[in-house]
Design a protein around this motif. Structure first.
Motif, PDB file in Angstrom:
ATOM      1  N   ARG A 163       6.171  21.782 -28.074  1.00 16.99           N
ATOM      2  CA  ARG A 163       5.584  22.752 -29.003  1.00 16.99           C
ATOM      3  C   ARG A 163       4.114  22.477 -29.268  1.00 16.99           C
ATOM      4  O   ARG A 163       3.442  23.291 -29.897  1.00 16.99           O
ATOM      5  N   SER A 164       3.615  21.351 -28.815  1.00 14.77           N
ATOM      6  CA  SER A 164       2.243  20.969 -29.106  1.00 14.77           C
ATOM      7  C   SER A 164       1.514  20.560 -27.840  1.00 14.77           C
ATOM      8  O   SER A 164       2.093  19.945 -26.944  1.00 14.77           O
ATOM      9  N   LYS A 165       0.232  20.892 -27.792  1.00 22.05           N
ATOM     10  CA  LYS A 165      -0.613  20.439 -26.678  1.00 22.05           C
ATOM     11  C   LYS A 165      -0.863  18.936 -26.773  1.00 22.05           C
ATOM     12  O   LYS A 165      -1.166  18.287 -25.777  1.00 22.05           O
ATOM     13  N   HIS A 166      -0.731  18.394 -27.968  1.00 27.38           N
ATOM     14  CA  HIS A 166      -0.908  16.968 -28.180  1.00 27.38           C
ATOM     15  C   HIS A 166       0.337  16.250 -27.664  1.00 27.38           C
ATOM     16  O   HIS A 166       1.406  16.320 -28.274  1.00 27.38           O
ATOM     17  N   ASP A 205      -0.818  16.920 -35.403  1.00 27.36           N
ATOM     18  CA  ASP A 205      -1.506  17.576 -34.294  1.00 27.36           C
ATOM     19  C   ASP A 205      -2.857  18.121 -34.749  1.00 27.36           C
ATOM     20  O   ASP A 205      -3.873  17.955 -34.076  1.00 27.36           O
ATOM     21  N   PHE A 206      -2.819  18.805 -35.886  1.00 24.91           N
ATOM     22  CA  PHE A 206      -4.047  19.387 -36.417  1.00 24.91           C
ATOM     23  C   PHE A 206      -5.083  18.292 -36.665  1.00 24.91           C
ATOM     24  O   PHE A 206      -6.266  18.453 -36.330  1.00 24.91           O
ATOM     25  N   GLY A 207      -4.639  17.177 -37.231  1.00 21.28           N
ATOM     26  CA  GLY A 207      -5.552  16.075 -37.511  1.00 21.28           C
ATOM     27  C   GLY A 207      -6.162  15.502 -36.249  1.00 21.28           C
ATOM     28  O   GLY A 207      -7.350  15.172 -36.208  1.00 21.28           O
ATOM     29  N   PHE A 208      -5.349  15.401 -35.190  1.00 23.11           N
ATOM     30  CA  PHE A 208      -5.844  14.861 -33.924  1.00 23.11           C
ATOM     31  C   PHE A 208      -6.950  15.746 -33.357  1.00 23.11           C
ATOM     32  O   PHE A 208      -8.025  15.267 -32.982  1.00 23.11           O
ATOM     33  N   TYR A 268      -9.628  26.971 -30.364  1.00 21.76           N
ATOM     34  CA  TYR A 268      -8.998  28.099 -31.048  1.00 21.76           C
ATOM     35  C   TYR A 268      -7.582  28.381 -30.536  1.00 21.76           C
ATOM     36  O   TYR A 268      -6.681  28.708 -31.307  1.00 21.76           O
ATOM     37  N   HIS A 269      -7.352  28.250 -29.243  1.00 24.66           N
ATOM     38  CA  HIS A 269      -6.056  28.621 -28.654  1.00 24.66           C
ATOM     39  C   HIS A 269      -5.105  27.449 -28.463  1.00 24.66           C
ATOM     40  O   HIS A 269      -3.990  27.642 -27.983  1.00 24.66           O
ATOM     41  N   ILE A 270      -5.537  26.259 -28.810  1.00 24.53           N
ATOM     42  CA  ILE A 270      -4.684  25.090 -28.574  1.00 24.53           C
ATOM     43  C   ILE A 270      -3.436  25.154 -29.462  1.00 24.53           C
ATOM     44  O   ILE A 270      -3.550  25.252 -30.684  1.00 24.53           O
ATOM     45  N   HIS A 328     -11.000  15.338 -32.906  1.00 21.31           N
ATOM     46  CA  HIS A 328     -11.619  15.550 -31.592  1.00 21.31           C
ATOM     47  C   HIS A 328     -12.796  16.513 -31.723  1.00 21.31           C
ATOM     48  O   HIS A 328     -13.883  16.283 -31.157  1.00 21.31           O
ATOM     49  N   PHE A 329     -12.569  17.589 -32.475  1.00 18.71           N
ATOM     50  CA  PHE A 329     -13.612  18.596 -32.692  1.00 18.71           C
ATOM     51  C   PHE A 329     -14.824  17.991 -33.403  1.00 18.71           C
ATOM     52  O   PHE A 329     -15.974  18.232 -33.018  1.00 18.71           O
TER      53      PHE A 329
END
Length: 501
Positions: A374-377, A40-43, A31-33, A47-48
């Motif tokens: 800007r991304s955790k990925h 990024d969303f796709g990655f 939720y907080h990533i 994973h989820f």
């Protein structure tokens, strides 16, 4: 078609069961990533789904026996839902330290955390359990003869396969992190420590050592070591500060590096023999020991915190996995309260430092180099953004150390400050990033030493020795041996060749 028709009810049940678990539990870890792009969303969505597929496998086997499912599922689901509530609302990363805080917190404090939203969330989870059990009781197909059994086996097996390939991929997410952290909490510490003779004593007087234990800071990104960027605008203007650019450790993650630093273990030690704990030695030598930390304790080095005479962990509920972690400056007022300038004292200040995710490690005012990540990925950020954000953490470190020095130098004390990062950080070398991997970049941690005017006046020879050894290769074995020598502690063996003082 006949197979689908025959097992339609079972398929729907497991679809609903897994969607419910995903919403109430699993998705909380995502939720907080911070994500920036569709890539990024796709990655993380992939994973989820992979994580939930592994959960499906275990859930399926739980449903095989109706009595076990009716008893275990409600308890586990409500428990994990309650934990997920705090992950959703407070971005709490579940770790061994969180389990410890949860189980050892006084009941009156724990009761203060119960709120109306929390009660509503738990009530919703209970309602979900009721409908799941109602639907489950209608199932008539044999789970052991269902085609879903093969999928369940693959799903459950995927957990071990993925974890063996890259540890922590699933273990750091709900629901697995609760089980892993609980096991670490109740497990035994593998570090065996030697008992210490009561006759141990220190022959120094009023020597104050401040040990700032840093995180993921590599030596070659310090301006003090010739880095072209102005990452040390404050320390570079200070006198009495020495930087050791050639510090070395092959131990590139905290859990193994900190126990080596704080014991007489060598860099290649297999820990088959018991070790001396530096904190325990100092206690027996009647030297006051303090531990002030901003990292949630791990089992591997928790013993050193427990042995410290004074200990304080700030923001214990947020680990390095959280995106709402307090900044290290919260450690400063605590340090100022416990600093005693005219006595033998050893104070450890354990920072979050430059641990990934870099953008949560410093305030906006220290965002000197731009653009930032800007991304955790990791793959979604450019090399420039990664290094800019990392260097901003070094600028913040410069401020933090300078604040400690500025306070201490007003005390007219006999003080030495040692800043040592537990390991370095990989910043794109061989297309690798972060640490806990084989790379020379992560084996060269930052090492700084500052001494007060009072110390230089009293120990001019030691200062001269330090200056003469600045450019030598300095294995992190030096720390235990140097501190024992520094306080002139009698009764504890040490390697004089490793002493840098």
């Amino acid at each position: 078609m006949e197979v689908i028709k025959k097992y339609k009810q079972q398929l729907l049940f497991h679809l609903i069961l897994n969607l419910t678990v995903a919403v109430f539990v699993t998705y909380a870890s995502y939720y907080h990533i911070p994500v920036f792009s569709l890539k990024d969303f796709g990655f993380y969505f992939g994973h989820f789904l992979a994580l939930q597929f592994s959960v499906f496998g275990f859930l399926y086997f739980l449903t095989i026996n109706k009595y076990i499912f009716r008893i275990c599922f409600p308890v586990l689901f409500v428990l994990f839902s309650g934990i997920a509530f705090w992950v959703y609302t407070q971005d709490i990363g579940i770790s061994q330290g969180i389990i410890q805080v949860s189980l050892e917190t006084r009941m009156d404090i724990a009761l203060d955390l119960i709120s109306l939203p929390f009660i509503c969330y738990l009530f919703a989870s209970v309602v979900a359990v009721y409908f799941i059990l109602t639907y489950y009781n209608r199932q008539k197909t044999d789970p052991l003869k269902s085609p879903l059994l093969l999928l369940a086996i693959i799903g459950a097996a995927s957990f071990s396969f993925v974890e063996s390939y890259r540890y922590g991929t699933f273990n750091r997410r709900l629901p697995y992190n609760v089980l892993v952290s609980a096991r670490e909490y109740f497990g035994q510490n593998n570090l065996a420590l030697k008992s210490i003779d009561k006759n141990v004593k220190a022959e120094t007087d009023s020597l104050n050592v401040i040990f700032i234990l840093g995180e993921s800071v590599r030596a070659d990104h310090l301006q003090l070591n010739g880095y072209p960027r102005n990452t040390n605008p404050l320390l570079s203007k200070r006198k009495n500060i020495l930087s050791f650019p050639n510090a070395y450790t092959p131990l590139t993650y905290t859990a193994i590096s900190v126990p080596q630093i704080l014991t007489n273990a060598s860099l290649s030690d297999d820990y088959s023999k018991a070790k001396y704990s530096l904190i325990d030695v100092l206690n027996h030598a009647h030297i006051a020991t303090n531990w002030i930390g901003n990292q949630t304790p791990e089992k591997s080095y928790e013993i050193f915190i427990d042995q410290s005479q004074y200990k304080k962990i700030v923001d214990p509920l947020h680990s390095e996995l959280s995106f709402q972690k307090d900044y290290d400056e919260k450690l400063l007022p605590i340090f100022k309260e416990c600093f005693r300038p005219y006595q033998n004292q050893f104070t450890t200040i354990h920072m979050m430092g430059s641990h990934w995710w870099y953008e949560t490690r410093y305030p906006e005012s220290f965002r000197k180099f731009r653009p930032v990540i800007r991304s955790k990925h990791v793959a979604s950020n450019t090399a420039e953004e990664m290094i800019n954000s990392y260097d901003n953490t070094i600028v913040y470190l410069d401020y933090f150390i300078n604040e400690v020095i500025a306070f201490v130098e007003k005390q007219n004390s006999n003080t030495v400050l040692i800043y040592l990062a537990d390991h370095g950080e990989i910043l794109g070398e061989d297309n690798q990033w972060l640490h806990a991997q084989n790379s020379k970049a992560s084996e060269n941690p930052a090492l700084l030493i500052w001494y007060s005017d009072g110390f230089e006046k009293k120990y001019g020879g030691i200062v001269a020795n330090l200056k003469s050894r600045q450019n030598n290769k300095t294995d992190l074995d030096f720390f235990f041996n140097s501190i024992i020598y520094f306080y002139k502690i009698q009764g504890i063996p040490y390697d004089r060749k490793k002493v840098i003082f």
